[in-house]
Design an enzyme around this catalytic site. Structure first.
Site, PDB file in Angstrom:
ATOM      1  N   ASN A   9      35.728 -29.076 -38.445  1.00 35.96           N
ATOM      2  CA  ASN A   9      35.294 -28.304 -39.597  1.00 35.96           C
ATOM      3  C   ASN A   9      36.482 -27.516 -40.151  1.00 35.96           C
ATOM      4  O   ASN A   9      36.955 -26.563 -39.530  1.00 35.96           O
ATOM      5  CB  ASN A   9      34.153 -27.361 -39.181  1.00 35.96           C
ATOM      6  CG  ASN A   9      33.532 -26.628 -40.360  1.00 35.96           C
ATOM      7  OD1 ASN A   9      34.209 -26.269 -41.318  1.00 35.96           O
ATOM      8  ND2 ASN A   9      32.239 -26.400 -40.272  1.00 35.96           N
ATOM      9  N   LYS A  12      35.855 -23.761 -40.625  1.00 31.08           N
ATOM     10  CA  LYS A  12      35.834 -23.032 -39.355  1.00 31.08           C
ATOM     11  C   LYS A  12      37.256 -22.838 -38.829  1.00 31.08           C
ATOM     12  O   LYS A  12      37.598 -21.770 -38.308  1.00 31.08           O
ATOM     13  CB  LYS A  12      34.983 -23.787 -38.324  1.00 31.08           C
ATOM     14  CG  LYS A  12      34.799 -23.042 -37.014  1.00 31.08           C
ATOM     15  CD  LYS A  12      33.898 -23.813 -36.054  1.00 31.08           C
ATOM     16  CE  LYS A  12      32.456 -23.803 -36.494  1.00 31.08           C
ATOM     17  NZ  LYS A  12      31.547 -24.381 -35.461  1.00 31.08           N
ATOM     18  N   ASP A  68      30.285 -22.574 -30.614  1.00 28.42           N
ATOM     19  CA  ASP A  68      28.955 -23.091 -30.915  1.00 28.42           C
ATOM     20  C   ASP A  68      28.198 -21.950 -31.555  1.00 28.42           C
ATOM     21  O   ASP A  68      28.065 -20.870 -30.952  1.00 28.42           O
ATOM     22  CB  ASP A  68      28.234 -23.616 -29.671  1.00 28.42           C
ATOM     23  CG  ASP A  68      27.155 -24.616 -30.052  1.00 28.42           C
ATOM     24  OD1 ASP A  68      27.476 -25.584 -30.774  1.00 28.42           O
ATOM     25  OD2 ASP A  68      25.999 -24.436 -29.660  1.00 28.42           O
ATOM     26  N   LYS A 185      34.096 -10.964 -45.004  1.00 32.82           N
ATOM     27  CA  LYS A 185      33.366 -11.792 -44.042  1.00 32.82           C
ATOM     28  C   LYS A 185      34.077 -11.808 -42.698  1.00 32.82           C
ATOM     29  O   LYS A 185      33.454 -11.661 -41.643  1.00 32.82           O
ATOM     30  CB  LYS A 185      33.207 -13.214 -44.584  1.00 32.82           C
ATOM     31  CG  LYS A 185      32.441 -14.136 -43.633  1.00 32.82           C
ATOM     32  CD  LYS A 185      32.284 -15.532 -44.227  1.00 32.82           C
ATOM     33  CE  LYS A 185      31.512 -16.439 -43.272  1.00 32.82           C
ATOM     34  NZ  LYS A 185      31.355 -17.816 -43.808  1.00 32.82           N
ATOM     35  N   HIS A 190      29.651 -12.722 -37.336  1.00 25.61           N
ATOM     36  CA  HIS A 190      29.395 -13.032 -35.926  1.00 25.61           C
ATOM     37  C   HIS A 190      30.617 -13.664 -35.286  1.00 25.61           C
ATOM     38  O   HIS A 190      30.957 -13.366 -34.144  1.00 25.61           O
ATOM     39  CB  HIS A 190      28.191 -13.977 -35.809  1.00 25.61           C
ATOM     40  CG  HIS A 190      28.289 -15.229 -36.640  1.00 25.61           C
ATOM     41  ND1 HIS A 190      28.586 -15.231 -37.983  1.00 25.61           N
ATOM     42  CD2 HIS A 190      28.136 -16.541 -36.307  1.00 25.61           C
ATOM     43  CE1 HIS A 190      28.589 -16.467 -38.442  1.00 25.61           C
ATOM     44  NE2 HIS A 190      28.329 -17.283 -37.444  1.00 25.61           N
ATOM     45  N   ARG A 191      31.303 -14.533 -36.046  1.00 24.72           N
ATOM     46  CA  ARG A 191      32.507 -15.164 -35.513  1.00 24.72           C
ATOM     47  C   ARG A 191      33.629 -14.149 -35.362  1.00 24.72           C
ATOM     48  O   ARG A 191      34.430 -14.217 -34.428  1.00 24.72           O
ATOM     49  CB  ARG A 191      32.920 -16.321 -36.421  1.00 24.72           C
ATOM     50  CG  ARG A 191      33.889 -17.297 -35.769  1.00 24.72           C
ATOM     51  CD  ARG A 191      33.971 -18.608 -36.528  1.00 24.72           C
ATOM     52  NE  ARG A 191      32.746 -19.388 -36.351  1.00 24.72           N
ATOM     53  CZ  ARG A 191      31.945 -19.753 -37.338  1.00 24.72           C
ATOM     54  NH1 ARG A 191      32.223 -19.412 -38.581  1.00 24.72           N
ATOM     55  NH2 ARG A 191      30.864 -20.461 -37.092  1.00 24.72           N
TER      56      ARG A 191
END
Length: 209
Positions: A9, A12, A68, A185, A190-191
């Site tokens: 990705n 990502k 994940d 962001k 969360h990342r």
């Protein structure tokens, strides 16, 4: 130090590169090294992240990291969870990967709104579980988890991000995730929360930085 990301990705990869820029790491995707994606047969983020990291580490004979992540919606008992990327069954066009991902994202969002139609409890969280290994046989995997609380709105807002970002509203920021600029962001996601924990772990356990 080269660190292989157990994902293909591109978005990502860009996020993680920005989040780990404080460490002397060269992060590359497994696809760029000819490594196929691993199976993700498990029901939890941590089990799948470990399986992906171990697969990549074994294939390249070195250090790897896997993320994940997904969306957990309270009213759906935590779904879509580990199935977030393929929540909706959809026939993908014969096109490049990013086009297919866009089609899948749209179908996932549509199904989520359908499943939540009439729901009053729209609380949800993005969850990211990062697992890093020095090698496939590393007995001490580093594990970090980040959770970003929000709620699912009734129609998409914003053109940024990917996945469920247009439907995930963050009350503290008065915006959907897709309306946030990359810097905001990366500071709150969360990342980002998981990455901050992982940076600290790598500094203490791997003596980086």
């Amino acid at each position: 130090m080269r660190l292989v990301l157990a994902s293909n990705n591109a978005k990502k990869l860009a996020e993680l590169k920005a989040l780990f820029d404080a460490l002397p790491l060269d992060i590359v995707t497994q696809g760029s090294l000819g490594v196929a994606e691993a199976e993700e047969p498990h029901h939890t983020f941590i089990e799948n992240a470990l399986a992906k990291a171990r697969h990549a580490a074994q294939a390249i004979g070195g250090a790897a990291i896997a993320d994940d992540s997904g969306l957990c919606v309270d009213a759906l008992g935590g779904l879509p969870g580990v199935a977030s990327a393929h929540f909706a069954s959809v026939e993908l066009p014969a096109a490049e990967r990013e086009v297919q991902r866009s089609v899948q994202d749209a179908a996932n969002n549509a199904l989520l709104l359908q499943r939540l139609q009439g729901a009053t409890d729209r609380r949800a969280k993005f969850v990211s579980t990062l697992v890093a290994l020095r090698s496939a046989d590393d007995p001490e995997p580093l594990v970090a988890v980040g959770r970003w609380q929000g709620e699912i709105i009734e129609a998409p807002r914003g053109a940024g991000g990917f996945g469920y970002d247009p439907l995930m509203f963050i009350p503290a920021l008065a915006s959907s995730v897709a309306e946030l600029d990359a810097a905001t962001k990366n500071a709150h996601s969360h990342r980002a929360l998981a990455a901050a924990q992982m940076v600290a772990l790598m500094r203490s356990a791997w003596h980086l930085g």
